[in-house]
Write a protein that holds these residues in place. Sequence first.
Motif, short mmCIF file in Angstrom:
data_model
loop_
_atom_site.label_atom_id
_atom_site.label_comp_id
_atom_site.label_asym_id
_atom_site.label_seq_id
_atom_site.Cartn_x
_atom_site.Cartn_y
_atom_site.Cartn_z
N TYR A 161 0.84 -1.20 0.00
CA TYR A 161 0.00 0.00 0.00
C TYR A 161 0.88 1.25 0.00
CZ TYR A 161 -3.88 -3.06 1.29
OH TYR A 161 -4.84 -4.04 1.31
N ASN A 162 0.35 2.33 -0.54
CA ASN A 162 1.06 3.60 -0.42
C ASN A 162 0.10 4.77 -0.46
OD1 ASN A 162 0.71 4.74 -3.10
ND2 ASN A 162 2.26 3.30 -3.85
N THR A 163 0.65 5.92 -0.11
CA THR A 163 -0.04 7.21 -0.27
C THR A 163 0.92 8.13 -1.00
OG1 THR A 163 -1.19 6.92 1.84
CG2 THR A 163 -1.19 9.13 0.88
N THR A 164 0.44 8.78 -2.06
CA THR A 164 1.27 9.70 -2.82
C THR A 164 0.70 11.11 -2.67
OG1 THR A 164 1.83 7.98 -4.42
CG2 THR A 164 2.21 10.27 -5.08
N PHE A 165 1.55 12.01 -2.17
CA PHE A 165 1.19 13.42 -2.02
C PHE A 165 1.78 14.20 -3.20
CE2 PHE A 165 1.47 11.61 2.22
CZ PHE A 165 0.32 12.07 2.85
N THR A 166 0.95 14.91 -3.93
CA THR A 166 1.44 15.75 -5.02
C THR A 166 1.75 17.15 -4.49
OG1 THR A 166 -0.82 16.29 -5.65
CG2 THR A 166 0.22 14.44 -6.78
N ASN A 167 2.79 17.74 -5.06
CA ASN A 167 3.26 19.06 -4.61
C ASN A 167 3.31 19.13 -3.09
OD1 ASN A 167 3.40 20.14 -7.31
ND2 ASN A 167 1.17 20.25 -7.27
N PRO A 168 4.05 18.23 -2.46
CA PRO A 168 4.00 18.09 -1.00
C PRO A 168 4.65 19.26 -0.26
CG PRO A 168 5.77 16.76 -1.88
CD PRO A 168 5.04 17.31 -3.07
N GLN A 169 4.14 19.52 0.93
CA GLN A 169 4.76 20.54 1.76
C GLN A 169 5.99 20.00 2.47
OE1 GLN A 169 1.09 20.87 4.17
NE2 GLN A 169 2.36 20.44 5.97
N VAL A 170 6.10 18.65 2.54
CA VAL A 170 7.28 18.00 3.11
C VAL A 170 8.17 17.56 1.97
CG1 VAL A 170 8.12 16.08 4.52
CG2 VAL A 170 5.95 17.18 5.07
N THR A 171 9.43 17.89 2.03
CA THR A 171 10.37 17.48 0.99
C THR A 171 11.50 16.66 1.61
OG1 THR A 171 11.62 19.54 1.21
CG2 THR A 171 9.87 19.47 -0.47
N LEU A 172 11.90 15.63 0.91
CA LEU A 172 13.04 14.81 1.28
C LEU A 172 14.07 14.89 0.15
CD1 LEU A 172 11.19 11.58 2.52
CD2 LEU A 172 11.86 13.57 3.88
N ASP A 173 15.33 14.84 0.50
CA ASP A 173 16.37 14.91 -0.51
C ASP A 173 16.71 13.54 -1.08
OD1 ASP A 173 16.78 17.70 -0.29
OD2 ASP A 173 17.91 17.38 1.56
N LEU A 174 16.24 12.48 -0.41
CA LEU A 174 16.54 11.13 -0.84
C LEU A 174 15.55 10.18 -0.18
CD1 LEU A 174 19.60 9.80 1.18
CD2 LEU A 174 18.44 11.92 1.71
N PRO A 175 15.41 8.96 -0.67
CA PRO A 175 14.51 8.01 -0.03
C PRO A 175 14.94 7.71 1.41
CG PRO A 175 15.14 7.24 -2.21
CD PRO A 175 16.03 8.39 -1.89
N VAL A 176 13.94 7.55 2.27
CA VAL A 176 14.19 7.20 3.67
C VAL A 176 13.41 5.94 4.00
CG1 VAL A 176 14.03 7.91 6.08
CG2 VAL A 176 14.55 9.61 4.31
#
Length: 411
Positions: free
Chosen positions: A273-288
Amino acid sequence: MARIGIAGAGIIGCATAVHLIERGHDVTVFEKDIDGLPASVGNAGILAVPEIDPLARPDMILSAPKWLLDPLGPLTLRWQDLPALTPWLVNLLMAATPAKVERSRAALLGLMRQALGAHEDLARVTGLSGHIKPTGALTIFDSEKAVDDAFRRGRENAALLGHTVEKLDARQARARVAALEGNFAGGVFSAGYQTFLDPLALLRHLQAYVRERATLVDAEVESVRQEAGGVTFFARGQTPATFDKVVISAGVWSRTLVRGLGLRVLLETERGYNTTFTNPQVTLDLPVFFAEHGFVATPLQNALRVGGAVELAKPDAPANFARAAAMRQKMRRYVPSLPETGGTEWMGRRPSTPDSVPVISLCPNDPRIALAFGHGHLGLTLSAITGRKIAELLNSGETPDLTPFSIQRFQ
C-alpha cells in the motif's frame, strides 16, 4: 525474425518487448488493463541494487509472529485466505535456511550487478533521459543495536556490489534529511540506491514505444496452447493468435497460464500500500527507509510517496487502506510535518516466489515459451535486465547463469 506474443504489458513485459523489437522481431503484447496502474507504477520508485537479501531469512521468520499480532504492522495475513496461501508459506519457511538464503542471495547478486547498466541501455534505446537520479538512500532505526546490525549487513552487500555505506548518528542523519525531526537512534546511508522520478511516466513511455513499433492489444490472455505450428494465445474477446514464440509476464496471473501448460509454480501476492502526495509541503532529498516498520518514503517528481509493508492475501481480496493510513501515522513519529490529510492511496499486487528469486526461464518442455514473473519487491529494479535475459533465452536457449531462476525448481 520471429512472431512473438507477450502476455502482460507491465514493466517486465514492456522491457522484454523493447529488447525483442530491437532484435527485429514482430511483437504483439496483450494487457488486460492497458490504462490501469499495475504493481510497477505504485512501487517506491527506487532502483534497489543493494537489496540482495531474500524475504525468507531466519531473522524475518523470528520476527514474523510479533508482526502478525499487529493487524497494521509491517507484515499481515488475511487469515481467511490461509488455506490458499499455506503451500507458499510452507515453502517460505523452507527457504529460510542459511544454505537456501545464500543461494537466493547469490542469484539476486548476479542480476543486481547488471541492473543499472541494463536500465541505462533501455533508456538509450527508447530515447529516455533524466528519469533517474543517483540519490542513495537512508535507513533509520530506533535502537543502536539495529543500526549496528544494519551497518554490518550493508557493508557486506556493498563490498559485493561496489558502493559505499555510512553509519550515521541521529544528528548526522538529520543533516542529510532535515525533515527527520522525531526521535530515533541513527541510520545507515547506502550510496547504492537510485531514484526513479516518476515510475508511471516510465511505464507509459515504454508502452508508447511498444505501441509505435509493435502491436499492443487491450485484452487478457486467458490460456496458452502448444501446437505443432506455434504457440496460441487465447485472449478475451479476441480471435486466437498463434506465434512462433511467446513470453508469459502477467504478474501473479502468470500462475494460471503456466498451470495450463502442466507446470507447477508457487506464486502469490505480497500486496503493498502507499499514499502519494502531489506538490508536498514535506520534501526529502533522498529516499528514507523506516526498516523496523516496513515502509519507505520516496521523493518523486513533484510528489512524495509513503508506502510498503507486506499483506499476504488472495489477489482479488478487498483492499484494506487502513494499512496506508498506519504508515502515514508511523511516519509522523519521525517527520511530524507530514500532512494528516490529502494524498492518493493505492494498493498493488507484488507477484512473489517463496525464495524471492524470480522465474526467468524457458518452459521445460517447450523452448518456444519464455517465463518472466515473480519479482516481488524488485520488479522495477530488475525489469530491464529481465527483458534482456528473456530476449537472450528465446534467441540462444538456456544458459548456466539463469539456472537459479528456472521454473524447474518448483516441479
